[in-house]
Motif scaffolding. Structure first.
Motif, PDB file in Angstrom:
ATOM      1  N   THR A  30       0.830  -1.177  -0.171  1.00 46.28           N
ATOM      2  CA  THR A  30       0.152  -0.080  -0.198  1.00 46.28           C
ATOM      3  C   THR A  30       0.861   1.132  -0.192  1.00 46.28           C
ATOM      4  OG1 THR A  30      -0.072   0.374   2.385  1.00 46.28           O
ATOM      5  CG2 THR A  30      -1.724  -1.048   1.412  1.00 46.28           C
ATOM      6  N   SER A  31       0.356   2.302  -0.553  1.00 47.17           N
ATOM      7  CA  SER A  31       1.001   3.725  -0.371  1.00 47.17           C
ATOM      8  C   SER A  31      -0.065   4.548  -0.193  1.00 47.17           C
ATOM      9  CB  SER A  31       1.823   3.903  -1.562  1.00 47.17           C
ATOM     10  OG  SER A  31       1.192   4.323  -2.787  1.00 47.17           O
ATOM     11  N   GLN A  49     -17.988  11.694  -3.193  1.00 42.45           N
ATOM     12  CA  GLN A  49     -17.226  11.245  -4.733  1.00 42.45           C
ATOM     13  C   GLN A  49     -15.903  10.852  -4.713  1.00 42.45           C
ATOM     14  OE1 GLN A  49     -19.951  10.711  -6.918  1.00 42.45           O
ATOM     15  NE2 GLN A  49     -21.170  11.139  -4.855  1.00 42.45           N
ATOM     16  N   VAL A  50     -15.648   9.423  -4.995  1.00 37.40           N
ATOM     17  CA  VAL A  50     -14.308   9.244  -5.022  1.00 37.40           C
ATOM     18  C   VAL A  50     -13.705   8.805  -6.135  1.00 37.40           C
ATOM     19  CG1 VAL A  50     -12.582   7.539  -4.044  1.00 37.40           C
ATOM     20  CG2 VAL A  50     -14.538   8.253  -2.552  1.00 37.40           C
ATOM     21  N   PRO A  51     -12.755   9.489  -7.105  1.00 33.10           N
ATOM     22  CA  PRO A  51     -12.348   9.073  -8.227  1.00 33.10           C
ATOM     23  C   PRO A  51     -11.181   7.777  -7.933  1.00 33.10           C
ATOM     24  CG  PRO A  51     -12.179  11.589  -7.879  1.00 33.10           C
ATOM     25  CD  PRO A  51     -12.491  10.911  -6.689  1.00 33.10           C
ATOM     26  N   PHE A  52     -11.415   6.809  -9.164  1.00 35.18           N
ATOM     27  CA  PHE A  52     -10.616   5.863  -9.004  1.00 35.18           C
ATOM     28  C   PHE A  52      -9.995   5.232 -10.148  1.00 35.18           C
ATOM     29  CE2 PHE A  52     -14.936   4.136  -9.692  1.00 35.18           C
ATOM     30  CZ  PHE A  52     -14.702   3.338 -10.972  1.00 35.18           C
ATOM     31  N   ASP A  53      -8.895   4.486 -10.143  1.00 28.75           N
ATOM     32  CA  ASP A  53      -8.362   3.710 -11.154  1.00 28.75           C
ATOM     33  C   ASP A  53      -8.358   2.110 -10.527  1.00 28.75           C
ATOM     34  OD1 ASP A  53      -7.115   5.346 -13.645  1.00 28.75           O
ATOM     35  OD2 ASP A  53      -7.329   6.558 -11.809  1.00 28.75           O
ATOM     36  N   VAL A  54      -8.736   1.384 -11.393  1.00 22.06           N
ATOM     37  CA  VAL A  54      -8.681  -0.242 -10.989  1.00 22.06           C
ATOM     38  C   VAL A  54      -8.150  -0.988 -12.165  1.00 22.06           C
ATOM     39  CG1 VAL A  54     -11.254  -0.615 -11.375  1.00 22.06           C
ATOM     40  CG2 VAL A  54      -9.587  -1.932  -9.642  1.00 22.06           C
ATOM     41  N   GLY A  78     -10.709 -11.237 -13.216  1.00 21.76           N
ATOM     42  CA  GLY A  78     -11.586 -10.226 -12.379  1.00 21.76           C
ATOM     43  C   GLY A  78     -11.153  -9.772 -11.033  1.00 21.76           C
ATOM     44  N   ARG A  79      -9.977 -10.174 -10.617  1.00 22.18           N
ATOM     45  CA  ARG A  79      -9.294 -10.077  -9.404  1.00 22.18           C
ATOM     46  C   ARG A  79      -8.659  -8.394  -9.422  1.00 22.18           C
ATOM     47  NH1 ARG A  79      -6.174 -15.630  -8.546  1.00 22.18           N
ATOM     48  NH2 ARG A  79      -4.906 -14.479 -10.462  1.00 22.18           N
ATOM     49  N   ILE A  80      -8.874  -7.855  -8.351  1.00 24.45           N
ATOM     50  CA  ILE A  80      -7.907  -6.536  -8.284  1.00 24.45           C
ATOM     51  C   ILE A  80      -6.454  -6.802  -8.230  1.00 24.45           C
ATOM     52  CG2 ILE A  80      -7.654  -4.385  -7.088  1.00 24.45           C
ATOM     53  CD1 ILE A  80     -10.710  -4.511  -6.157  1.00 24.45           C
ATOM     54  N   ARG A  81      -5.863  -6.126  -9.219  1.00 25.28           N
ATOM     55  CA  ARG A  81      -4.464  -6.340  -9.039  1.00 25.28           C
ATOM     56  C   ARG A  81      -3.880  -4.844  -8.564  1.00 25.28           C
ATOM     57  NH1 ARG A  81      -1.160 -11.016  -9.912  1.00 25.28           N
ATOM     58  NH2 ARG A  81      -2.776 -12.657 -10.523  1.00 25.28           N
ATOM     59  N   LYS A  82      -4.455  -4.076  -8.828  1.00 25.55           N
ATOM     60  CA  LYS A  82      -4.172  -2.430  -8.166  1.00 25.55           C
ATOM     61  C   LYS A  82      -5.416  -1.761  -8.336  1.00 25.55           C
ATOM     62  CE  LYS A  82      -1.152   1.449  -9.622  1.00 25.55           C
ATOM     63  NZ  LYS A  82      -0.171   1.759 -10.558  1.00 25.55           N
ATOM     64  N   VAL A  83      -5.478  -0.925  -7.284  1.00 25.74           N
ATOM     65  CA  VAL A  83      -6.545   0.209  -7.054  1.00 25.74           C
ATOM     66  C   VAL A  83      -6.015   1.478  -6.584  1.00 25.74           C
ATOM     67  CG1 VAL A  83      -7.572  -0.874  -4.981  1.00 25.74           C
ATOM     68  CG2 VAL A  83      -8.916   0.639  -6.252  1.00 25.74           C
ATOM     69  N   ARG A  84      -6.470   2.569  -6.995  1.00 21.18           N
ATOM     70  CA  ARG A  84      -6.121   3.684  -6.622  1.00 21.18           C
ATOM     71  C   ARG A  84      -7.210   4.478  -6.352  1.00 21.18           C
ATOM     72  NH1 ARG A  84      -1.169   6.751  -6.701  1.00 21.18           N
ATOM     73  NH2 ARG A  84      -1.269   9.054  -7.179  1.00 21.18           N
ATOM     74  N   SER A 110      -4.474   6.901  -2.312  1.00 18.81           N
ATOM     75  CA  SER A 110      -4.318   5.736  -1.833  1.00 18.81           C
ATOM     76  C   SER A 110      -4.461   4.540  -2.788  1.00 18.81           C
ATOM     77  CB  SER A 110      -5.433   5.323  -0.621  1.00 18.81           C
ATOM     78  OG  SER A 110      -5.403   3.986  -0.259  1.00 18.81           O
ATOM     79  N   THR A 111      -3.097   3.922  -2.875  1.00 20.57           N
ATOM     80  CA  THR A 111      -3.084   2.836  -3.819  1.00 20.57           C
ATOM     81  C   THR A 111      -2.674   1.558  -3.062  1.00 20.57           C
ATOM     82  OG1 THR A 111      -1.921   4.512  -5.415  1.00 20.57           O
ATOM     83  CG2 THR A 111      -1.509   2.098  -5.634  1.00 20.57           C
ATOM     84  N   THR A 112      -3.434   0.611  -3.440  1.00 21.53           N
ATOM     85  CA  THR A 112      -3.209  -0.896  -2.882  1.00 21.53           C
ATOM     86  C   THR A 112      -2.949  -1.747  -4.112  1.00 21.53           C
ATOM     87  OG1 THR A 112      -5.147  -0.315  -1.231  1.00 21.53           O
ATOM     88  CG2 THR A 112      -4.729  -2.790  -1.694  1.00 21.53           C
ATOM     89  N   LEU A 113      -1.755  -2.637  -4.071  1.00 22.69           N
ATOM     90  CA  LEU A 113      -1.411  -3.513  -4.907  1.00 22.69           C
ATOM     91  C   LEU A 113      -1.811  -4.964  -4.162  1.00 22.69           C
ATOM     92  CD1 LEU A 113       1.972  -2.184  -6.016  1.00 22.69           C
ATOM     93  CD2 LEU A 113       0.085  -2.163  -7.392  1.00 22.69           C
TER      94      LEU A 113
END
Length: 278
Positions: A64-65, A214-219, A225-231, A249-252
């Motif tokens: 995480t970062s 409201q939360v902008p995201f990139d996934v 279909g598994r999340i490899r990275k979400v920001r 916030s980024t999660t790998l």
């Protein structure tokens, strides 16, 4: 004030302190998806289903970062550990940034994540080294999406249940794994209503406590279909300043199926004394 209320009040202050240290200084497999399903409502449904896919996955390792800019300085808090998606528990070692002189601002903090609770060790501020601090995440105005210094991996996924918009950006790679990149905006209020019991109340608190729900995201989703990275990009209002702070916030997630051995602290191991402010 009861003993339980005192613990909640002190614990919330400790969790917020992790961030303030820095501020002061369903299984949607993508293979074969029709092109039109990658856009509009099709993309929204794919993104909303990412949390269900993780719920059906046993575990993974995670990094995480959390990045924020304040006073013209950008700081980053990093974490690394493991997470069990079925039990919704995990363990992270969180590293706070160095101070301007290059010295480490704080010893690594060990965090245990559980539904409705955050346990921290090596928090300092007068807490004995062998003791844990327990925080009721439902009492935090950000639902512990920010103030713990790392976003709970499953909570990060459940934010996507509130996706209002999403579009397919393109095929990319994350750590050598082919992924499909989606970008959009999630509504925390909607996410809270659709979240699991472990995250529903915390996300509801975040919907009310952030500067905007409201939360902008990139996934980035793999072929299963598994999340490899979400920001996520949150707008956080810290009690020590008036202006909102932009927090990314980024999660790998990687090494799915990795063993996870997380034992939550016994009652006797939890610090019950007064916690000093930093």
């Amino acid at each position: 004030m009861t003993e339980r209320q005192q613990h909640r009040r002190h614990g919330a202050g400790v969790a917020a302190g992790v961030l303030c240290v820095c501020l002061a200084g369903s299984g949607c497999a993508q293979t074969g998806v029709a092109a039109e399903d990658a856009h509009g409502e099709g993309a929204v449904q794919i993104v909303r289903g990412a949390a269900d896919t993780l719920a059906g996955t046993r575990s993974s390792k995670t990094r995480t970062s959390m990045e924020m800019a304040t006073g013209g300085t950008r700081v980053t808090i990093r974490g690394e550990g493991v997470y069990d998606f079925r039990r919704q528990v995990g363990r992270l070692k969180v590293l706070l940034p160095q101070d301007p002189a290059g010295a480490t601002a704080h010893r690594p903090i060990t965090e245990l994540l559980a539904p409705g609770a955050l346990f921290m060790k090596n928090r300092g501020a007068g807490v004995p080294a062998e003791k844990w601090v327990r925080v009721d995440t439902r009492s935090l105005t950000d639902g512990n999406l920010v103030t713990g210094g790392a976003t709970d991996p499953f909570a990060a996924a459940e934010v996507l249940r509130g996706a209002r918009t999403a579009k397919y950006v393109g095929d990319e790679e994350v750590a050598g794994t082919p992924v499909r990149h989606y970008r959009g905006t999630a509504d925390l209020g909607i996410a809270a209503r659709k979240a699991s019991d472990g995250n529903g109340e915390a996300l509801a608190a975040a919907a009310k406590g952030f500067a905007t729900d409201q939360v902008p995201f990139d996934v980035f989703l793999d072929d299963d279909g598994r999340i490899r990275k979400v920001r996520h990009r949150f707008s956080f209002v810290n009690g020590r300043q008036q202006d909102a702070v932009a927090v990314a916030s980024t999660t790998l997630l990687y090494d799915f199926g990795a063993p996870v051995d997380v034992r939550l602290p016994d009652r006797d191991d939890i610090y019950a004394g007064k916690i000093a402010e930093q």
